[in-house]
Design an enzyme around this catalytic site. Structure first.
Site, mmCIF file in Angstrom:
data_model
loop_
_atom_site.group_PDB
_atom_site.id
_atom_site.type_symbol
_atom_site.label_atom_id
_atom_site.label_comp_id
_atom_site.label_asym_id
_atom_site.label_seq_id
_atom_site.Cartn_x
_atom_site.Cartn_y
_atom_site.Cartn_z
ATOM 1 N N ARG A 1 -17.481 11.242 -13.129
ATOM 2 C CA ARG A 1 -18.131 10.104 -13.796
ATOM 3 C C ARG A 1 -17.192 9.333 -14.715
ATOM 4 N NH1 ARG A 1 -22.700 13.789 -14.232
ATOM 5 N NH2 ARG A 1 -24.224 13.260 -12.630
ATOM 6 N N LYS B 1 -10.838 -4.783 -12.809
ATOM 7 C CA LYS B 1 -11.364 -4.591 -11.455
ATOM 8 C C LYS B 1 -10.612 -3.461 -10.766
ATOM 9 C CE LYS B 1 -13.181 -9.159 -10.285
ATOM 10 N NZ LYS B 1 -13.100 -10.288 -9.323
ATOM 11 N N GLU C 1 -0.076 -15.870 -7.315
ATOM 12 C CA GLU C 1 -1.087 -15.758 -8.371
ATOM 13 C C GLU C 1 -0.668 -16.536 -9.619
ATOM 14 O OE1 GLU C 1 -4.039 -14.535 -8.092
ATOM 15 O OE2 GLU C 1 -3.915 -13.362 -6.250
ATOM 16 N N LYS D 1 -4.873 -15.233 -17.287
ATOM 17 C CA LYS D 1 -5.910 -14.414 -16.661
ATOM 18 C C LYS D 1 -6.758 -13.719 -17.724
ATOM 19 C CE LYS D 1 -7.222 -10.975 -13.350
ATOM 20 N NZ LYS D 1 -6.914 -10.105 -12.204
ATOM 21 N N GLU E 1 -17.797 -11.320 -14.321
ATOM 22 C CA GLU E 1 -17.750 -12.339 -13.267
ATOM 23 C C GLU E 1 -19.125 -12.935 -12.961
ATOM 24 O OE1 GLU E 1 -14.814 -12.968 -9.490
ATOM 25 O OE2 GLU E 1 -16.099 -11.213 -9.403
ATOM 26 N N ARG F 1 -15.202 -16.539 -14.759
ATOM 27 C CA ARG F 1 -14.212 -15.651 -14.127
ATOM 28 C C ARG F 1 -14.085 -15.925 -12.624
ATOM 29 N NH1 ARG F 1 -13.193 -9.117 -14.973
ATOM 30 N NH2 ARG F 1 -11.495 -8.965 -13.463
ATOM 31 N N ASN G 1 -10.914 -16.837 -8.364
ATOM 32 C CA ASN G 1 -11.017 -16.699 -6.915
ATOM 33 C C ASN G 1 -10.542 -17.941 -6.170
ATOM 34 O OD1 ASN G 1 -12.236 -14.006 -6.498
ATOM 35 N ND2 ASN G 1 -13.869 -14.847 -7.746
ATOM 36 N N HIS H 1 -8.879 -17.667 -2.850
ATOM 37 C CA HIS H 1 -9.159 -16.318 -2.363
ATOM 38 C C HIS H 1 -10.319 -16.263 -1.371
ATOM 39 C CE1 HIS H 1 -6.449 -15.276 -5.566
ATOM 40 N NE2 HIS H 1 -6.560 -13.987 -5.314
ATOM 41 N N HIS I 1 -8.666 -14.408 1.368
ATOM 42 C CA HIS I 1 -9.058 -13.036 1.699
ATOM 43 C C HIS I 1 -9.522 -12.928 3.149
ATOM 44 C CE1 HIS I 1 -9.790 -11.106 -2.534
ATOM 45 N NE2 HIS I 1 -8.561 -10.942 -2.101
ATOM 46 N N HIS J 1 -0.598 -10.154 0.439
ATOM 47 C CA HIS J 1 -1.718 -10.790 -0.264
ATOM 48 C C HIS J 1 -1.372 -12.210 -0.700
ATOM 49 C CE1 HIS J 1 -5.182 -11.241 -2.921
ATOM 50 N NE2 HIS J 1 -4.351 -11.608 -3.873
#
Length: 355
Positions: free
Chosen positions: A115, A137, A179, A217, A227, A231, A235, A238, A242, A259
């Protein structure tokens, strides 16, 4: 460089980073220490990192095979089992040393093991320094679908030592640079303009460009940690990027893209969409397209590539109620989130990219 205060954790740079790490280890009573690396960082970065550690804790190195293809739940299961066999408990500390795959996967493993145990990120690629390790993230891919399984959970600290960049190839540096370009396009026009001519950049001062990218960032994430709103600006490039990255990852007749290579294409495509929605001018679009194309190789898209890429868009994490949502730029340095885009316009953007 000045420490950046993020959402309940500090980001230390270069000379102060290891001092702060050793102070942290001294002040906190951990039972043992697990360092998660991939096969690349075992060879290139671990020999540099370990001599800086000052601790009496038992240290275990946990390695997995490098590559995005291994950023999956199967790798997590293997590492959870290793942690269990080696006696990890709730008072263990995990340090993730590596690029974005290592920090994403290692953060997810630590956040879910028993946990949640404490973890620290030490990013060793440009991409992980300016993007993956900042913002909380953590996660893994689901098949070829990027980052579908994960949590938002912050590390105890992030340590950025830019001397690790000496181990990178030019293609990996360009991947991270994408980025940084994005941060300028969505947030800071003056920062974007520093990259218009790479030959004019004083790379002796590249650390300051990295610091500013991390700060951008962080400023966005601090406003919206989970998000729900602004935020989503991060993206930009992306949504399509992606999908392109996933498609090239799963296609046997395609060369897998890094990427940043996929995101560079995504930024051109989404800039074209911004142009057609009258959010940016033709001159701004041409500047963006020419700048990015001067840095990254042109990728060939066949006609039968496009609809499978469109099909992958439905899995984008920004989607709500079955609609595909884009973050588009509204002039260089500003963003407009939650924008709906028709497939016809996306296909038109691909045609323009190919021209």
């Amino acid at each position: 460089m000045q420490t950046i205060t993020a959402n309940n954790y500090p980001i230390y740079f270069n000379e102060s980073a290891y001092e702060q790490l050793n102070l942290f280890l001294k002040e906190n009573k951990y039972s043992n220490l697990f360092i998660i690396v991939d096969s690349n960082t075992t060879d290139s970065c671990l020999p540099k990192f370990l001599p800086y550690l000052e601790t009496d804790l038992t240290i275990e190195i946990v390695e997995f095979e490098a590559g995005e293809i291994n950023k999956n739940i199967e790798t997590c299961i293997e590492i959870w089992n290793v942690l269990t066999e080696l006696g990890a408990d709730r008072k263990s500390l995990v340090i993730n040393v590596g690029g974005g795959v290592v920090t994403d996967l290692g953060g997810f493993i630590a956040s879910t093991f028993k946990r949640g145990v404490d973890f620290i990120h030490i990013p060793t690629t440009l991409l992980s320094m300016v993007d993956a390790s900042v913002g909380g993230k953590n996660g893994v891919d689901l098949g070829n679908l990027k980052n579908q399984i994960g949590v938002i959970n912050v590390p105890k600290m992030v340590l950025i030592d830019t001397t690790y960049l000496e181990t990178l190839s030019q293609s990996e540096m360009r991947s991270g640079l994408a980025e940084m370009l994005k941060h300028g396009l969505i947030y800071d026009k003056e920062y974007w303009e520093k990259f218009l001519d790479l030959t004019s950049i004083d790379f002796a001062d590249f650390d300051s460009l990295i610091h500013r990218s991390v700060a951008i960032k962080n400023e966005i994430v601090m406003q919206d940690p989970t998000e729900k709103g602004i935020r989503k600006a991060l993206n930009f490039g992306h949504t399509l990027g992606h999908a392109i990255e996933s498609y090239f990852l799963e296609s046997k007749d395609k060369t897998t893209l890094l990427h940043g290579e996929a995101i560079a294409i995504g930024m051109i495509l989404e800039s074209y969409i911004s142009l057609k929605k009258e959010l940016i001018s033709t001159s701004e679009y041409q500047q963006i397209k020419q700048t990015i194309n001067s840095i990254y190789d042109k990728i060939v898209f066949e006609e039968n590539d496009l609809h499978p890429i469109l099909d992958l868009l439905i899995h984008d994490k920004k989607n709500e109620y079955g609609t595909i949502q884009f973050a588009l730029i509204e002039g260089i340095g500003k963003i407009k989130i939650n924008q709906l885009v028709e497939n016809e316009l996306i296909l038109e953007a691909f045609e323009d990219y190919k021209s």
